[in-house]
Scaffold this active site. Structure first.
Site, PDB file in Angstrom:
ATOM      1  N   SER A 231      88.914  66.512 117.812  1.00 42.06           N
ATOM      2  CA  SER A 231      88.172  65.251 117.822  1.00 42.06           C
ATOM      3  C   SER A 231      88.855  64.295 118.784  1.00 42.06           C
ATOM      4  CB  SER A 231      88.139  64.659 116.409  1.00 42.06           C
ATOM      5  OG  SER A 231      87.354  63.490 116.373  1.00 42.06           O
ATOM      6  N   ALA A 232      88.116  63.808 119.789  1.00 42.10           N
ATOM      7  CA  ALA A 232      88.720  63.040 120.875  1.00 42.10           C
ATOM      8  C   ALA A 232      89.368  61.742 120.433  1.00 42.10           C
ATOM      9  CB  ALA A 232      87.674  62.755 121.954  1.00 42.10           C
TER      10      ALA A 232
ATOM     11  N   CYS B  35      88.303  58.565 105.972  1.00 39.69           N
ATOM     12  CA  CYS B  35      86.937  58.996 105.629  1.00 39.69           C
ATOM     13  C   CYS B  35      86.664  58.929 104.139  1.00 39.69           C
ATOM     14  CB  CYS B  35      86.694  60.419 106.133  1.00 39.69           C
ATOM     15  SG  CYS B  35      86.768  60.553 107.925  1.00 39.69           S
TER      16      CYS B  35
END
Length: 355
Positions: free
Chosen positions: A187-188, A306
């Site tokens: 994930s960048a 999250c």
């Protein structure tokens, strides 16, 4: 009394949630916006965009040292869903300390236990994989504790059973060398790229079912060209993710926590990494800490970003057999490419005043 600081003076110490965009990534994205078109379109603009997308793909693979295939996604969650729902494998097995996106994408998967040090139990894993071509999902670096799993040992167990290993490398890619695996998630925004772009790496397309659409038919949705170019640029950054001076400041923070009677979770882990750090104050709930540090100008989190909004005991801490009281007093402080020693020392001073 602490007052809300000027936002320009805030110290963002939750880089595991979102790392500030690297300047080279921002510049690459601006170049992408200048040439953006649907890379699947046959016209000249589309062909130009397609060439740029393929260049970004090749650069990402080269920077990661990955010789297989790469499917661009909207981030780690989409990559996890693609792998867990469409891999050509049998039973799904996941460790009990996986990120919520893994647990959500494989709700029926068997959960594999970890020890009090956060390490996957290899003996139980060896027994669990004795079924037809299992798919095992393991997070390389844990998003709440920073503990690194021994993927070299795990992949040997999985390979012996003719299974597939999915490594969630969202917290490790761009920081340490990718581990051996059949599929990897990146994930960048975890290493200085933008939000909204990630990838699923595969040794070969033959291990996953196509779903139609773009990315050679393995992913639906138009590719995010500016994001892909920014991700490539972030991966190619020359400077180490954390400098020696930052690592030294992290050790000073650890000493502060220990001397004040707090819990520095790295002391309990099998293989702690410096990127994500879990620590507990002697007598203040994590919820209160998040609010008080926010007032003092520090952005930290309670568990994974999250799931931190749920305000419930972390499933990671529960799986490690942590004392409920300690778990409820634990926050996450993570470090990024732009964290300075001064940031960490300032945080340590405020932390000491709370202890």
């Amino acid at each position: 009394m602490l007052h809300e600081p000027d936002l320009k003076q805030r110290l963002y110490l939750d880089h595991a949630a979102t790392t500030p965009l690297r300047p080279e990534a921002r510049a690459a994205m601006e170049d992408g916006f200048a040439i953006w078109a649907n890379p699947s379109s046959p016209h000249a603009e589309g062909r130009r965009a397609k060439a740029a997308l393929e260049d970004a793909r090749a650069r990402c693979k080269a920077a990661l040292g990955w010789e297989g295939e790469l499917i661009f996604t909207s981030g780690a969650s989409e990559a996890a869903t693609l792998a867990l729902r469409h891999a050509k494998a049998g039973a799904r097995l996941v460790s009990a300390v996986e990120h919520d996106c893994i647990l959500g994408a494989a709700k029926e998967a068997e959960r594999l236990p970890v020890g009090v040090d956060g390490a996957l139990d290899l003996e139980i894993l060896g027994e669990a994989v004795q079924r037809e071509r299992p798919l095992v999902a393991v997070q390389h670096v844990n998003s709440e504790t920073g503990n690194r799993q021994d993927l070299e040992a795990i992949v040997r167990v999985v390979d012996d059973a003719d299974g597939l290993l999915l490594a969630d490398c969202a917290q490790s890619a761009g920081k340490v060398t990718l581990p051996p695996c059949d599929m990897a998630i990146i994930s960048a925004h975890k290493f200085g790229g933008t939000v909204g772009i990630g990838a699923l790496l595969l040794t070969d397309f033959s291990i996953i079912e196509p779903v139609g659409g773009h990315e050679r038919g393995y992913r639906r949705g138009t590719e995010n060209l500016p994001g892909a170019l920014g991700m490539a640029a972030a991966l190619e950054a020359d400077a180490p993710y954390l400098g020696k001076d930052v690592l030294a400041a992290r050790e000073r923070l650890a000493t502060t926590v220990r001397e004040a009677g707090g819990v520095w979770w790295a002391d309990r882990l099998s293989d702690p990494t410096p990127f994500v750090n879990a620590l507990a104050l002697p007598s203040m709930s994590a919820t209160a800490q998040v609010m008080r540090f926010d007032m003092a100008g520090f952005a930290v989190s309670q568990g994974s970003a999250c799931s931190s909004g749920t305000m419930k005991t972390s499933h990671v801490m529960e799986a490690m057999g942590a004392d409920r009281d300690v778990a409820d007093r634990t926050i996450r402080v993570s470090l990024g490419w732009n964290t300075t020693p001064g940031d960490i020392d300032a945080f340590a001073e405020v932390w000491r005043s709370f202890a």
